[in-house]
Design a protein around this motif. Structure first.
Motif, short mmCIF file in Angstrom:
data_model
loop_
_atom_site.label_atom_id
_atom_site.label_comp_id
_atom_site.label_asym_id
_atom_site.label_seq_id
_atom_site.Cartn_x
_atom_site.Cartn_y
_atom_site.Cartn_z
N LYS A 1 42.69 28.62 18.09
CA LYS A 1 43.99 29.25 18.31
C LYS A 1 44.23 29.54 19.79
O LYS A 1 45.35 29.46 20.26
CB LYS A 1 44.08 30.53 17.50
N HIS A 2 43.18 29.86 20.56
CA HIS A 2 43.36 30.21 21.97
C HIS A 2 43.98 29.08 22.77
O HIS A 2 44.69 29.31 23.73
CB HIS A 2 42.02 30.58 22.61
N GLN B 1 49.76 30.61 29.47
CA GLN B 1 50.35 31.29 30.63
C GLN B 1 49.28 31.98 31.47
O GLN B 1 49.30 31.92 32.70
CB GLN B 1 51.40 32.32 30.17
N ALA B 2 48.31 32.63 30.82
CA ALA B 2 47.24 33.30 31.55
C ALA B 2 46.40 32.31 32.35
O ALA B 2 46.04 32.58 33.50
CB ALA B 2 46.35 34.08 30.58
N ASN B 3 46.11 31.16 31.78
CA ASN B 3 45.35 30.13 32.50
C ASN B 3 46.14 29.59 33.69
O ASN B 3 45.58 29.35 34.76
CB ASN B 3 44.97 28.99 31.56
N LYS B 4 47.45 29.41 33.50
CA LYS B 4 48.31 28.94 34.59
C LYS B 4 48.31 29.97 35.73
O LYS B 4 48.16 29.61 36.90
CB LYS B 4 49.72 28.73 34.05
N LEU C 1 56.48 33.44 39.52
CA LEU C 1 55.65 32.54 38.72
C LEU C 1 54.94 33.22 37.55
O LEU C 1 54.60 32.56 36.58
CB LEU C 1 54.60 31.86 39.62
N PHE C 2 54.70 34.50 37.66
CA PHE C 2 54.05 35.21 36.57
C PHE C 2 55.09 35.67 35.57
O PHE C 2 56.21 36.01 35.93
CB PHE C 2 53.28 36.43 37.10
N LYS C 3 54.71 35.66 34.30
CA LYS C 3 55.63 36.07 33.24
C LYS C 3 54.99 37.20 32.44
O LYS C 3 53.79 37.23 32.23
CB LYS C 3 55.93 34.90 32.32
N GLU C 4 55.83 38.12 32.01
CA GLU C 4 55.34 39.21 31.18
C GLU C 4 55.16 38.69 29.76
O GLU C 4 56.06 38.05 29.20
CB GLU C 4 56.34 40.36 31.19
#
Length: 94
Positions: free
Chosen positions: A2-3, A11-14, A77-80
């Motif tokens: 699932k990860h 998004q976290a990896n990006k 570039l970062f998203k919540e």
């Protein structure tokens, strides 16, 4: 797993890759300016605002430049993302 398909992990990896790239760029900037301007004898140093040029460009300008770049990176570039479990998640697999 699932990860690998959860958009939050994508998004976290990006974001992590972007942060590492910015850190590497800062190190390259620091190394190039510190050793590029500071490879001469002290008697031949150029000075900017009373500081040796190598120090001014590597530590002062580099810090200010990359602090602004980091702020822009976070802003654009970062998203919540929600840390709550999604509807399809079970147990610890958020």
């Amino acid at each position: 797993m699932k990860h690998q398909t959860d958009r939050r992990f994508i998004q976290a990896n990006k974001e992590a890759a972007i942060a590492v790239a910015l850190s590497l760029a800062y190190f390259i900037w620091w190394y190039a300016t510190a050793y590029g301007f500071g490879d001469r004898p002290v008697s031949e140093y150029a000075y900017v605002l009373g500081l040796p040029a190598w120090f001014f460009y590597s530590c002062v300008v580099g810090f200010l430049l990359f602090a602004v770049l980091a702020a822009l990176m976070v802003r654009f570039l970062f998203k919540e993302v929600s840390l709550e479990k999604t509807d399809g998640a079970k147990g610890g697999e958020a």
